[in-house]
Write a protein that holds these residues in place. Sequence first.
Motif, short mmCIF file in Angstrom:
data_model
loop_
_atom_site.label_atom_id
_atom_site.label_comp_id
_atom_site.label_asym_id
_atom_site.label_seq_id
_atom_site.Cartn_x
_atom_site.Cartn_y
_atom_site.Cartn_z
N ALA A 10 1.23 -0.92 -0.70
CA ALA A 10 -0.03 0.24 0.09
C ALA A 10 0.34 1.07 0.04
O ALA A 10 0.83 1.74 0.65
N LEU A 11 1.32 1.29 -0.88
CA LEU A 11 2.69 2.66 -0.76
C LEU A 11 2.89 2.40 0.35
O LEU A 11 3.33 3.67 0.10
N HIS A 64 2.21 2.37 2.69
CA HIS A 64 1.28 2.71 4.62
C HIS A 64 1.11 2.08 5.59
O HIS A 64 1.09 2.48 6.31
N HIS A 101 4.03 9.58 -4.14
CA HIS A 101 2.97 8.46 -4.39
C HIS A 101 3.06 8.08 -4.89
O HIS A 101 2.19 7.73 -6.05
N VAL A 160 5.17 5.19 -8.15
CA VAL A 160 5.33 3.44 -8.32
C VAL A 160 6.16 3.39 -9.57
O VAL A 160 5.55 3.50 -10.58
N PHE A 190 2.63 6.12 -12.05
CA PHE A 190 2.95 4.68 -11.78
C PHE A 190 3.35 3.80 -13.15
O PHE A 190 2.69 4.35 -14.29
N VAL A 246 -2.97 9.00 -11.52
CA VAL A 246 -4.00 9.74 -10.21
C VAL A 246 -4.05 10.64 -10.30
O VAL A 246 -3.04 11.55 -10.45
#
Lengths: 220, 382
Positions: free
Chosen positions: A67-68, A70, A177, A179, A195, A206
């Motif tokens: 979850a990145l 998190h 955030h 990836v 991403f 996003v």
Amino acid sequence: MSSELCVIGCGDAFDAIEASHAAIDATRVWHFIRLDSTDEIQRGAEQKMAHLATSTVRMFAAVDAAALNHARFELYGKLRLLGYVGDTLIHPGAIVDPAAHLGENCWVGPLAQIGPGCRIAANTFIGAGARLDADVRVGMSAWIGAGSSLGRGAEIGNHSVIGNDARVARGVLVGRHCVLESPVHYRDAIADATFIHPDFPGTVRVYSPPPARRAPGRRA
Amino acid sequence: MRSRMPPSAYLSPEWFGRERDLLFRRLWLFAGLKTMLAGHNAFITRNICGIPVVLQNFNGELRAFENICLHRSAQLQWESVGRRPLLCRYHGWGYDANGAVSNIPLQEELYRFPEAEREAMRLRRFALRSVGNLVFINMDAQPLPFEEQFRAEFIESLESSSSAYDGEVITTTWKGHFNWKLAYENLRDANHPRFVHPQSLAKSVNFVAQVDDALVTEADIDPAPEQARAVRRALLQRFSWGGPDAALDRIIPYAWRDNVERWGNDDSYFNWLVYPNLHIASSDGGHSFIVEHHVPVNPERTDLEIYWMTATKRRLYPYSCTTLLSLMHESKVVLGEDVRIMEAVQAGLHDAAPRAIQGAYEAMNRLIERWYLDVMEHGGEI
């Protein structure tokens, strides 16, 4: 430094730390609490440390990039709120320049190299064999994959994940955030929440709506 | 029954050009999500039928213009999504909500346009219609009424469901090597999931292909009559529909689902098929949505522009973008299976290829073919 350390978590990073803990520091008293999965973090995993006093035991939240990052951040945050202080662990095979700065709850894997002037914020994990040239800045709760390289002055935003063997060129800014899973050479700036994954030939982004404006004169 | 579609409909650049003129430049087409246009000066750019288009928010009013400066033809907005005034980077010409030139730097010193000439300068504007969170545009100078392309109950369903989309969206473009029509044919073929998706979609959803005898009879009337406008539009409305498509055995209680306001309470797989080139689905009973836009690039290339979003958040949660990432990875499997099969069909096509043989359950595709060929062969108004 406290002589007792409790490592809590699961995944590859947890396994690597557990396997090499004696080499990291044979003089400390180590506790290991292995979670079944990251789901346990939401179910009160921090309670498993209740028998360890915050005044005498330091903690280390060892969770992979789920979850990145998190998941790791949530566990680390809960333990901080309970009063535990986090430690930073450096594998004896890693080379960290004395002029580099690492925040707490950071992990530097075997054969990783961190150059002078690097600033690594808290809760960031650096995988085996990663190379960070001088003056690299990495935000909080990031993940720098094994074998990756960050050129001089590169900047990586909070919660971003640099995949294994990815190369970020000198001075390139990678947003928050992100990836970057494709093991290629990133030469241009990467916007927040981007991403790049080998399964998706196009860049994945996003988008979030701008935050609502507050009425003038009102406080949050 | 042999398909009416000749192989050239999937292969020929000339045919593709006619499609753009006779079909795409006349129909209402999906152009973007309203949530990506939130706030003054927010914009998105698209290339629709070969024409660069900018959708821009002017103090809450959404407008669509040709994305080309009237002065030296530079594109006005460069990024696919962003926020800046409608202003050319080349010589600083600015435009207002009506597409009129609002500012020409050094007008008196260098350009000296007479006032009447300057006032007549207008960007080409396209009709725009918002339905819930979906934005459609029509490039025709006299667009057909939106309500004549889509039925009222369908518009209502689109509006209701898309209003439930959350504003945080993950998006990517997938380059498919197939003709755009194969996508709508595949989507209207309920018999393919058990063969193409046995280990993915068909494991959790049982799509049932059915035969509608009346539709079979209707679709088989041949040759296709040249249709009057009203008949064409009545048929066109039937090519788009949506709602619950198949029952879901169970909905996995992922933790993120507690953080979103589910759309409805129906444990169904929802599908909305929007002719000609939009597909929307919710594979988890209204907790999340996928919007697939099949953008024709050339006869053998279609870009799949895909958006994933959850239903509206009840509360902010820190890992929401990773939820979107996981939705994307999940549906990528099913989408990949569809793309592979469509590319296999495209690869088998050649000028002398035999026409497809269709069964009774494919009557809707046959009806669309008949309508489509009528438009392509006879032209005229839609």
